[in-house]
Design a protein around this motif. Sequence first.
Motif, PDB file in Angstrom:
ATOM      1  N   LEU A  74      11.621  14.519  76.099  1.00  0.00           N
ATOM      2  CA  LEU A  74      12.172  15.224  77.234  1.00  0.00           C
ATOM      3  C   LEU A  74      13.353  16.057  76.786  1.00  0.00           C
ATOM      4  O   LEU A  74      14.154  15.636  75.948  1.00  0.00           O
ATOM      5  CB  LEU A  74      12.617  14.243  78.311  1.00  0.00           C
ATOM      6  CG  LEU A  74      11.511  13.442  78.982  1.00  0.00           C
ATOM      7  CD1 LEU A  74      12.126  12.436  79.951  1.00  0.00           C
ATOM      8  CD2 LEU A  74      10.568  14.365  79.712  1.00  0.00           C
ATOM      9  N   ALA A  78      17.069  19.657  80.678  1.00  0.00           N
ATOM     10  CA  ALA A  78      16.296  19.736  81.916  1.00  0.00           C
ATOM     11  C   ALA A  78      16.846  18.763  82.947  1.00  0.00           C
ATOM     12  O   ALA A  78      16.945  19.089  84.125  1.00  0.00           O
ATOM     13  CB  ALA A  78      14.827  19.456  81.643  1.00  0.00           C
ATOM     14  N   GLY A  79      17.178  17.554  82.555  1.00  0.00           N
ATOM     15  CA  GLY A  79      17.758  16.579  83.479  1.00  0.00           C
ATOM     16  C   GLY A  79      19.114  17.011  83.978  1.00  0.00           C
ATOM     17  O   GLY A  79      19.446  16.841  85.141  1.00  0.00           O
ATOM     18  N   ALA A  82      18.621  19.727  86.626  1.00  0.00           N
ATOM     19  CA  ALA A  82      18.210  19.194  87.919  1.00  0.00           C
ATOM     20  C   ALA A  82      19.385  18.533  88.621  1.00  0.00           C
ATOM     21  O   ALA A  82      19.537  18.649  89.829  1.00  0.00           O
ATOM     22  CB  ALA A  82      17.076  18.190  87.746  1.00  0.00           C
ATOM     23  N   SER A 157      20.009  14.127  92.425  1.00  0.00           N
ATOM     24  CA  SER A 157      18.671  14.662  92.197  1.00  0.00           C
ATOM     25  C   SER A 157      18.322  14.525  90.723  1.00  0.00           C
ATOM     26  O   SER A 157      19.092  14.923  89.854  1.00  0.00           O
ATOM     27  CB  SER A 157      18.620  16.134  92.611  1.00  0.00           C
ATOM     28  OG  SER A 157      17.371  16.681  92.287  1.00  0.00           O
ATOM     29  N   THR A 158      17.156  13.929  90.442  1.00  0.00           N
ATOM     30  CA  THR A 158      16.705  13.774  89.050  1.00  0.00           C
ATOM     31  C   THR A 158      15.378  14.487  88.835  1.00  0.00           C
ATOM     32  O   THR A 158      14.687  14.221  87.861  1.00  0.00           O
ATOM     33  CB  THR A 158      16.554  12.285  88.691  1.00  0.00           C
ATOM     34  OG1 THR A 158      15.681  11.660  89.638  1.00  0.00           O
ATOM     35  CG2 THR A 158      17.905  11.593  88.672  1.00  0.00           C
ATOM     36  N   GLY A 159      15.031  15.367  89.726  1.00  0.00           N
ATOM     37  CA  GLY A 159      13.794  16.123  89.604  1.00  0.00           C
ATOM     38  C   GLY A 159      13.318  16.521  90.975  1.00  0.00           C
ATOM     39  O   GLY A 159      13.916  16.164  91.989  1.00  0.00           O
ATOM     40  N   PRO A 160      12.223  17.260  90.999  1.00  0.00           N
ATOM     41  CA  PRO A 160      11.709  17.657  92.309  1.00  0.00           C
ATOM     42  C   PRO A 160      11.224  16.425  93.076  1.00  0.00           C
ATOM     43  O   PRO A 160      10.524  15.583  92.530  1.00  0.00           O
ATOM     44  CB  PRO A 160      10.549  18.593  91.975  1.00  0.00           C
ATOM     45  CG  PRO A 160      10.192  18.300  90.558  1.00  0.00           C
ATOM     46  CD  PRO A 160      11.418  17.759  89.894  1.00  0.00           C
ATOM     47  N   LYS A 162      12.819  13.748  93.962  1.00  0.00           N
ATOM     48  CA  LYS A 162      13.257  12.448  93.432  1.00  0.00           C
ATOM     49  C   LYS A 162      14.784  12.406  93.357  1.00  0.00           C
ATOM     50  O   LYS A 162      15.421  13.346  92.908  1.00  0.00           O
ATOM     51  CB  LYS A 162      12.662  12.214  92.052  1.00  0.00           C
ATOM     52  CG  LYS A 162      13.035  10.856  91.492  1.00  0.00           C
ATOM     53  CD  LYS A 162      12.185  10.482  90.318  1.00  0.00           C
ATOM     54  CE  LYS A 162      12.694   9.270  89.702  1.00  0.00           C
ATOM     55  NZ  LYS A 162      12.202   8.100  89.619  1.00  0.00           N
ATOM     56  N   THR A 176      11.744   8.704  96.372  1.00  0.00           N
ATOM     57  CA  THR A 176      10.668   9.584  95.912  1.00  0.00           C
ATOM     58  C   THR A 176       9.791   9.913  97.115  1.00  0.00           C
ATOM     59  O   THR A 176       9.737   9.175  98.080  1.00  0.00           O
ATOM     60  CB  THR A 176       9.797   8.936  94.818  1.00  0.00           C
ATOM     61  OG1 THR A 176       9.274   7.704  95.315  1.00  0.00           O
ATOM     62  CG2 THR A 176      10.599   8.686  93.553  1.00  0.00           C
TER      63      THR A 176
END
Length: 177
Positions: A74, A78-79, A82, A157-160, A162, A176
């Motif tokens: 990963l 990116a993390g 987000a 927020s840790t992603g779309p 989530k 989620t």
Amino acid sequence: MQIGKLGLVASTVVLLGAAGCQSERMASLNTRPAPLPAAPAGTVTAQQLPPPAPTTFPETPPPAPAPTTQVAALDPAAGAAAASTPVTEGAVAGVWNVSVAGQSCRVATPRTKFGQGFRAAPLRCPAPLDGVKSWAVQGNQVVLYNDGGSQVASLSSTGPEKFDGTTSSGSPVSLTR
């Protein structure tokens, strides 16, 4: 006398039903629109198609790739991207699947003004999320509050779709869709 009244009522209902079928209102249901005139579609030409190109196949298939032990990594940026994206109230509104210290439940987060921000409705959640009554967005975090206005959990927020965080007592919690 009972049978006479019942017969009178039954015959009246039948006659009214038959009269309704004879009205002019029902006549418009059986009409069809006039057909449309045919429109010319242009000219059609005919000619021979060229023959298909020959296909060639190798005599033996290529060998399968050698197994590798590569593992996808990963991107740490990116993390962070987000987590740094501001969270909007519209993105939080809805129904969420919640995991609290290994137990699952659901929480509805409509955009109805209440308490510290908006109303929240936990469904069969364990403590302390069973006491959540409202939620609010603060920067890139979603904060859940109890009826007294005290913070119950804070999530990022840790992603779309989530969010991950902790309760005020330190238990891990995630939302989620």
